[in-house]
Write an enzyme that holds these catalytic residues in place. Structure first.
Site, mmCIF file in Angstrom:
data_model
loop_
_atom_site.group_PDB
_atom_site.id
_atom_site.type_symbol
_atom_site.label_atom_id
_atom_site.label_comp_id
_atom_site.label_asym_id
_atom_site.label_seq_id
_atom_site.Cartn_x
_atom_site.Cartn_y
_atom_site.Cartn_z
ATOM 1 N N GLU A 111 -8.825 7.210 6.791
ATOM 2 C CA GLU A 111 -8.234 7.147 5.448
ATOM 3 C C GLU A 111 -9.290 7.079 4.353
ATOM 4 O O GLU A 111 -9.141 7.688 3.296
ATOM 5 C CB GLU A 111 -7.280 5.957 5.321
ATOM 6 N N HIS A 150 3.123 -1.926 9.497
ATOM 7 C CA HIS A 150 3.751 -0.635 9.175
ATOM 8 C C HIS A 150 5.002 -0.850 8.329
ATOM 9 O O HIS A 150 5.940 -0.065 8.397
ATOM 10 C CB HIS A 150 4.155 0.121 10.450
#
Lengths: 330, 311
Positions: free
Chosen positions: A68, A137
């Site tokens: 990322e 998540h």
């Protein structure tokens, strides 16, 4: 036509990439199956980027390694040099690994360049608890993100807004984070064929009422609406405001509503947003308030996995009912 | 080659004189922030930038980037004004010494976060690839950044996506006050880059002729689509981490050969004139920058409003 949020977003991607060759899309598994030679795979874990690579090619629809920091930074650099990237960070929790690129790099270029350049990049990401995805998540980070000067943050609650906010985000000169709720992707709604842009800083009155104002975004708009339905049976009139963008925030709409109702509840799944709204209403509309505002937000813990505990963590309809009743009386 | 060496020498002198005068202004208390000088790396930076095209190529650098901005062709007056926090600075004094942006000459940005500039250059490389500009993305970073995840991730990304990108590791032996030897595990930083699948070159930053030749070859190969390249260049750090530092480890910095002195001796007769002209030019630059107005409060208010600040 009726489309789901994921379908509306997908259609918007197609329109945006068709209209401007500078628009590129990148992220993890947004094509899917990279390097396997078996044709297109996932199209993103929620199908939002499905079909793009077949139409626009791998040069503009880019599967990245799970890095990322590197690919958000690549998005930033590409936006500073002529492209209009839409970067997908699969879950907003993953921003934890690329915080520097978002907070220190993307957010600061406008100021650090003296306003000569900025970062016209959109980060699309997901938020939301409720499906036992666990602590890493499931978060909702719009409250946190909106505190960083230089970032804009949008949280659509329906298909038309999702597509329209994406379009506006891509036109914006600054970095915008579009936060899509995992639990709303299949939610359907009426959408105009051309998917008109939705302006930033313009909220929407979801339902009108004169007893109390509820401010909510994303999935909590729908939870609040269910509560309002129930309360309506007893004659209660709840007004629901969906600001749609957290930064910039449509304070005028919120203040106008509170001026009418005198009472405010903010329902939110993140930390920081409800506090921000209540603080600003107290500062800018204190005279309108007939009682101290209330917030219905999660417990101050990471998100638990077990379904019963996760529901306990999330703002519930019952908590909203209680908050409303405490303010308006039984 | 002699002409190119003269160009590199001239630019290196410009950087050295510029930074020496900035250091003097800092000593006089006229520089708001701490300045990080690139003494010892000027010839390398000038040699690399000589091979670049300021219209199509984009460079990012570390917090030690006064020299890089000048090497890419930024106006010394604007760079000095920025470092002094003046309205005529590159960014009207908003960025300062560690955050220099001169995208108009291909210097995309320097950076206050060690290694933070490296992913950004991969974006410039991606733009060049997608928009077919023929340009490349270039990033400079030190041995101190070599252990940052952002750097290692980007090395991998550049290979995975076959980006037209050049990594330039300036190994000056120190990350702030920590030795590169202590901080970096493994055999060597160059071997690391090889492990990622990057083509690698080792350069002696004091050998300007070799730097010019090798970098030309490397840039040509990247532009021909032959994949990203990693250069490790050894350069001395002739001064402290920041100007004015007096820590004990600095005694280890002394006694290193100054690459600019080597080049100076090689250049011969014309060198003296170049020093003299540059000094005269920079005296004028610093005088004007010192006299330049400070930025207005209105500018900050404008950003406040643009960034959604409360009225």
């Amino acid at each position: 036509m009726m489309l789901s949020i994921s379908e509306a977003l997908n259609k918007a991607h197609h329109q945006l990439m068709e209209a401007d060759e500078r628009v590129i899309v990148m992220g993890e598994d947004i094509v899917g199956g990279a390097g396997l030679g078996k044709g297109e795979g996932l199209g993103g874990v929620f199908g939002v980027t499905s079909g793009l690579v077949d139409k626009f090619g791998a040069n503009r629809v880019i599967d990245t390694p799970i890095s990322e920091t590197a690919f958000v930074g690549m998005g930033i650099g590409s936006a500073m040099t002529g492209l209009k990237p839409i970067v997908e960070v699969m879950f907003c929790d993953f921003m934890g690994v690329c915080f520097d690129q978002i907070f220190n790099q993307a957010a600061k270029v406008r100021l650090l360049s003296g306003g000569r350049i900025s970062v016209p990049m959109v980060i699309r990401t997901t938020l939301g608890a409720g499906d036992s995805s666990g602590a890493m998540h499931s978060q909702a980070l719009h409250g946190l993100l909106a505190t960083a000067p230089g970032l804009k943050v949008a949280c659509p609650s329906n298909p038309a807004d999702a597509a329209g906010l994406l379009k506006t985000a891509l036109e914006d000169d600054d970095p915008v984070i579009l936060m899509e709720h995992k639990g709303l992707y299949s939610l359907e709604g009426e959408v105009a064929d051309d998917l008109p842009p939705v302006p930033f800083g313009e909220g929407q009155v979801i339902r009108e009422g004169c007893d109390i104002t509820i401010v909510a975004v994303s999935r909590m708009v729908h939870v609040a609406n269910q509560v309002a339905d129930v309360l309506a049976q007893g004659g209660g009139e709840v007004e629901i405001i969906d600001p749609r963008t957290i930064m910039p925030l449509d304070m005028n709409l919120i203040l106008k509503s509170v001026q009418k109702t005198g009472k405010l509840v903010v329902v939110d799944e993140s930390f920081g947003f409800a506090e921000m709204v209540i603080s600003r209403v107290s500062e800018e509309g204190f005279g309108y308030l007939k009682a101290a505002p209330k917030k219905v937000i999660p417990l101050h813990t990471p998100i638990p996995y077990a379904p019963g505990l996760e529901q306990e963590w999330l703002p519930s309809e019952a908590q909203i009912v209680t908050a409303v009743k405490e303010l308006v009386g039984e | 080659m002699q002409n190119k060496l003269a160009q590199v020498f001239k630019k290196s002198v410009e950087i050295r004189v510029f930074e020496t005068m900035i250091a003097s202004l800092a000593d006089e208390g006229k520089v708001p922030g701490l300045v990080h000088l690139c003494n010892g790396a000027e010839t390398l930076q000038s040699a690399v930038c000589l091979a670049l095209n300021s219209t199509t190529d984009s460079v990012t650098g570390s917090h030690r980037s006064h020299g890089l901005a000048l090497a890419m062709g930024a106006d010394p007056y604007k760079v000095a004004s920025e470092i002094l926090g003046k309205a005529d600075g590159l960014s009207a004094g908003m960025g300062g010494t560690q955050h220099l942006l001169a995208p108009e000459v291909g210097f995309l940005s320097s950076n206050g976060i060690v290694g933070g500039q490296v992913p950004m250059a991969s974006g410039a490389a991606l733009s060049a690839k997608v928009l077919k500009t023929g340009g490349i993305g270039v990033t400079f970073f030190g041995d101190g950044a070599a252990n940052q995840g952002a750097v290692l991730e980007t090395m991998n990304l550049a290979v995975a996506l076959q980006l037209p990108m050049l990594f330039v590791l300036e190994n000056n032996g120190f990350g702030q006050s920590t030795s590169a030897e202590f901080a970096s595990g493994g055999v060597s930083l160059l071997k690391r880059a090889e492990g990622f699948g990057l083509q690698t070159y080792a350069l002696d930053g004091a050998d300007a002729k070799d730097c010019i030749e090798k970098v030309e070859t490397v840039v040509t190969s990247i532009k021909a689509g032959e994949g990203p390249v990693f250069i490790e260049a050894s350069v001395p750090r002739l001064a402290g981490h920041y100007h004015g530092e007096t820590a004990a480890y600095l005694s280890d910095c002394g006694g290193q050969t100054d690459p600019l002195k080597i080049l100076n001796d090689h250049i011969g007769d014309i060198s003296e004139g170049i020093w003299r002209e540059t000094e005269a030019l920079m005296v004028d630059v610093m005088k004007r920058a010192s006299a330049a107005p400070v930025p207005s409060q209105d500018l900050l208010r404008k950003f406040h409003t643009e960034m959604g600040g409360q009225a």
